[in-house]
Design a protein around this motif. Structure first.
Motif, mmCIF file in Angstrom:
data_model
loop_
_atom_site.group_PDB
_atom_site.id
_atom_site.type_symbol
_atom_site.label_atom_id
_atom_site.label_comp_id
_atom_site.label_asym_id
_atom_site.label_seq_id
_atom_site.Cartn_x
_atom_site.Cartn_y
_atom_site.Cartn_z
ATOM 1 N N SER A 128 -33.147 49.572 -8.780
ATOM 2 C CA SER A 128 -32.269 50.457 -8.022
ATOM 3 C C SER A 128 -32.138 51.789 -8.750
ATOM 4 C CB SER A 128 -30.889 49.812 -7.854
ATOM 5 O OG SER A 128 -30.265 49.653 -9.123
ATOM 6 N N GLY A 129 -31.471 52.740 -8.108
ATOM 7 C CA GLY A 129 -31.312 54.060 -8.703
ATOM 8 C C GLY A 129 -30.551 54.041 -10.011
ATOM 9 N N ASP A 130 -29.648 53.058 -10.180
ATOM 10 C CA ASP A 130 -28.866 52.984 -11.419
ATOM 11 C C ASP A 130 -29.507 52.074 -12.456
ATOM 12 O OD1 ASP A 130 -28.457 50.562 -10.236
ATOM 13 O OD2 ASP A 130 -26.271 50.692 -10.146
ATOM 14 N N GLY A 131 -30.763 51.671 -12.193
ATOM 15 C CA GLY A 131 -31.499 50.904 -13.192
ATOM 16 C C GLY A 131 -31.373 49.402 -13.087
ATOM 17 N N LYS A 132 -30.578 48.900 -12.133
ATOM 18 C CA LYS A 132 -30.453 47.454 -11.968
ATOM 19 C C LYS A 132 -31.713 46.907 -11.305
ATOM 20 C CE LYS A 132 -25.445 46.735 -11.805
ATOM 21 N NZ LYS A 132 -24.990 48.108 -11.995
ATOM 22 N N GLU A 133 -32.084 45.702 -11.713
ATOM 23 C CA GLU A 133 -33.296 45.076 -11.194
ATOM 24 C C GLU A 133 -32.939 44.041 -10.138
ATOM 25 O OE1 GLU A 133 -37.434 43.134 -12.936
ATOM 26 O OE2 GLU A 133 -35.579 42.903 -14.070
ATOM 27 N N LEU A 134 -33.597 44.123 -8.987
ATOM 28 C CA LEU A 134 -33.440 43.122 -7.938
ATOM 29 C C LEU A 134 -34.729 42.320 -7.859
ATOM 30 C CD1 LEU A 134 -32.007 41.793 -5.549
ATOM 31 C CD2 LEU A 134 -32.924 43.607 -4.082
ATOM 32 N N CYS A 135 -34.652 41.051 -8.235
ATOM 33 C CA CYS A 135 -35.822 40.175 -8.182
ATOM 34 C C CYS A 135 -35.991 39.640 -6.769
ATOM 35 C CB CYS A 135 -35.669 39.015 -9.161
ATOM 36 S SG CYS A 135 -35.540 39.544 -10.872
ATOM 37 N N LEU A 136 -37.222 39.654 -6.286
ATOM 38 C CA LEU A 136 -37.503 39.249 -4.914
ATOM 39 C C LEU A 136 -38.278 37.946 -4.825
ATOM 40 C CD1 LEU A 136 -38.518 42.765 -3.574
ATOM 41 C CD2 LEU A 136 -36.381 41.561 -3.120
ATOM 42 N N ARG A 137 -39.220 37.742 -5.728
ATOM 43 C CA ARG A 137 -40.063 36.550 -5.660
ATOM 44 C C ARG A 137 -40.444 36.086 -7.056
ATOM 45 N NH1 ARG A 137 -45.314 38.391 -2.819
ATOM 46 N NH2 ARG A 137 -45.939 36.222 -3.118
ATOM 47 N N LEU A 138 -40.664 34.779 -7.179
ATOM 48 C CA LEU A 138 -41.335 34.209 -8.339
ATOM 49 C C LEU A 138 -42.655 33.651 -7.834
ATOM 50 C CD1 LEU A 138 -38.479 32.281 -10.195
ATOM 51 C CD2 LEU A 138 -39.403 34.538 -10.718
ATOM 52 N N CYS A 139 -43.753 34.054 -8.440
ATOM 53 C CA CYS A 139 -45.075 33.719 -7.911
ATOM 54 C C CYS A 139 -45.900 32.988 -8.956
ATOM 55 C CB CYS A 139 -45.810 34.988 -7.488
ATOM 56 S SG CYS A 139 -44.889 35.997 -6.311
ATOM 57 N N GLY A 140 -46.373 31.799 -8.590
ATOM 58 C CA GLY A 140 -47.197 31.006 -9.491
ATOM 59 C C GLY A 140 -48.644 30.978 -9.057
ATOM 60 N N SER A 141 -49.355 29.951 -9.488
ATOM 61 C CA SER A 141 -50.791 29.836 -9.226
ATOM 62 C C SER A 141 -51.099 29.909 -7.733
ATOM 63 C CB SER A 141 -51.315 28.511 -9.788
ATOM 64 O OG SER A 141 -51.171 28.480 -11.187
ATOM 65 N N ASN A 142 -52.155 30.649 -7.406
ATOM 66 C CA ASN A 142 -52.682 30.843 -6.051
ATOM 67 C C ASN A 142 -51.835 31.773 -5.188
ATOM 68 O OD1 ASN A 142 -54.965 29.226 -6.432
ATOM 69 N ND2 ASN A 142 -53.864 27.365 -5.871
ATOM 70 N N ALA A 143 -50.790 32.373 -5.760
ATOM 71 C CA ALA A 143 -50.013 33.358 -5.004
ATOM 72 C C ALA A 143 -50.815 34.649 -4.874
ATOM 73 C CB ALA A 143 -48.687 33.638 -5.700
ATOM 74 N N VAL A 144 -50.605 35.350 -3.763
ATOM 75 C CA VAL A 144 -51.213 36.662 -3.533
ATOM 76 C C VAL A 144 -50.123 37.710 -3.732
ATOM 77 C CG1 VAL A 144 -52.347 38.159 -1.850
ATOM 78 C CG2 VAL A 144 -52.903 35.718 -1.919
ATOM 79 N N ILE A 145 -50.358 38.691 -4.595
ATOM 80 C CA ILE A 145 -49.340 39.699 -4.894
ATOM 81 C C ILE A 145 -49.953 41.099 -4.864
ATOM 82 C CG2 ILE A 145 -47.852 38.170 -6.230
ATOM 83 C CD1 ILE A 145 -49.092 39.184 -8.771
ATOM 84 N N GLY A 146 -49.105 42.084 -4.572
ATOM 85 C CA GLY A 146 -49.565 43.470 -4.521
ATOM 86 C C GLY A 146 -50.363 43.799 -3.280
ATOM 87 N N GLN B 230 -46.903 53.383 -8.800
ATOM 88 C CA GLN B 230 -48.298 53.504 -9.207
ATOM 89 C C GLN B 230 -49.205 53.444 -7.976
ATOM 90 O OE1 GLN B 230 -48.974 50.292 -11.975
ATOM 91 N NE2 GLN B 230 -48.404 51.521 -13.754
ATOM 92 N N LEU B 231 -50.341 54.114 -8.067
ATOM 93 C CA LEU B 231 -51.314 54.076 -6.982
ATOM 94 C C LEU B 231 -51.808 52.645 -6.792
ATOM 95 C CD1 LEU B 231 -52.721 56.026 -5.020
ATOM 96 C CD2 LEU B 231 -54.606 56.172 -6.656
ATOM 97 N N GLY B 232 -51.685 52.142 -5.568
ATOM 98 C CA GLY B 232 -52.018 50.747 -5.299
ATOM 99 C C GLY B 232 -53.447 50.574 -4.820
ATOM 100 N N GLU B 233 -54.391 50.495 -5.735
ATOM 101 C CA GLU B 233 -55.803 50.381 -5.370
ATOM 102 C C GLU B 233 -56.279 48.936 -5.303
ATOM 103 O OE1 GLU B 233 -57.516 52.772 -8.466
ATOM 104 O OE2 GLU B 233 -57.491 54.573 -7.208
ATOM 105 N N ASN B 234 -55.534 48.014 -5.916
ATOM 106 C CA ASN B 234 -55.936 46.610 -5.971
ATOM 107 C C ASN B 234 -54.793 45.709 -5.520
ATOM 108 O OD1 ASN B 234 -58.432 47.278 -7.350
ATOM 109 N ND2 ASN B 234 -57.223 47.510 -9.216
ATOM 110 N N PHE B 235 -55.161 44.498 -5.127
ATOM 111 C CA PHE B 235 -54.163 43.442 -5.061
ATOM 112 C C PHE B 235 -54.723 42.243 -5.806
ATOM 113 C CE2 PHE B 235 -56.740 42.145 -1.543
ATOM 114 C CZ PHE B 235 -56.531 40.784 -1.375
ATOM 115 N N PHE B 236 -53.918 41.182 -5.964
ATOM 116 C CA PHE B 236 -54.253 40.174 -6.958
ATOM 117 C C PHE B 236 -53.983 38.759 -6.450
ATOM 118 C CE2 PHE B 236 -52.614 44.080 -8.763
ATOM 119 C CZ PHE B 236 -53.629 44.471 -9.622
#
Length: 229
Positions: free
Chosen positions: A53-71, A34-40
């Motif tokens: 991944s290409g075969d549909g498997k999900e690789l989780c990288l981070r768990l983000c709670g209150s006050n985290a900056v994402i995107g 998606q077009l990345g116009e905002n962060f949060f």
């Protein structure tokens, strides 16, 4: 709040927000491509940052709670698109900040710019080490790495070992290791039979963190880098 951003500059960051958004559990705040116009900035709740991944498997990288900056990785990227997915693990609330507004602030405020750059570098380093563990040591190594990171983030030392004080399913571990739930189940049972881990309800107790570290040639990174957040 990131250890690299002072409270003063973090409050300044939040003042740049142009709207508050509520995100229901299971909904995506943003998706790769998606077009990345905002962060949060996360006000409440929890988000999972992941990549498919290409075969549909999900690789989780981070768990983000209150006050985290994402995107935030799309800043200064013309027509940049999100590299990862941000999905709410519980009902959450975030502040949305336009990239163009943060870019103006970074150019006008050198102190803030340095702190923000340190935060982004920290995120890059964490993601690099997670990909490294997966590439160099395979899916078993990625699982061991995930257990070590969870110990650093949620571990409580008890007389029996390190209790991971967070309910975690085999599917959760599979997502962090980019493998199947069945593979995780087999590997956890192997670790249990060796006395490396045991289970307490839905929680895991690690009896030998050193064993896990040795298997992936752990470099002894500080817990500020080696964590699940």
């Amino acid at each position: 709040m990131s250890q690299f951003i002072s409270e003063k500059n973090f409050e300044q960051l939040k003042k740049l927000a142009y709207k508050t958004m509520k995100v229901k559990k299971g909904m995506f705040l943003f998706q790769e491509g998606q077009l990345g116009e905002n962060f949060f900035v996360v006000l409440s709740g929890k988000f999972q940052i992941s990549k498919f991944s290409g075969d549909g498997k999900e690789l989780c990288l981070r768990l983000c709670g209150s006050n985290a900056v994402i995107g935030e990785l799309m800043i200064f990227a013309e027509n940049g698109r999100y590299l990862f997915n941000g999905r709410a693990l519980e009902d959450s609330e975030v502040l949305a900040i336009k990239n163009e507004d943060i870019e103006k602030e970074l150019l006008a405020n050198p102190e803030f710019a340095v702190e923000f750059l340190k935060m982004m570098t920290d995120h890059f380093r964490k993601q690099h080490t997670k990909f490294r563990d997966l590439v160099l040591y395979g899916k078993k190594g990625a699982l061991y790495s995930t257990l070590i990171r969870m110990a650093n983030s949620y571990g409580i030392q008890t007389k029996d070992g390190i209790l991971l004080d967070v309910p975690v399913t085999h599917q959760d571990l599979a997502n962090f290791s980019s493998t199947s739930r069945e593979s995780v189940n087999r590997e956890l049972n192997t670790l249990k039979s060796k006395g490396i881990i045991s289970f307490k309800g839905r929680k895991i107790i690690i009896h030998s963190l050193d064993y896990l570290k040795k298997q992936i040639n752990c470099e002894g990174c500080p817990s500020s880098y080696c964590n699940i957040e």
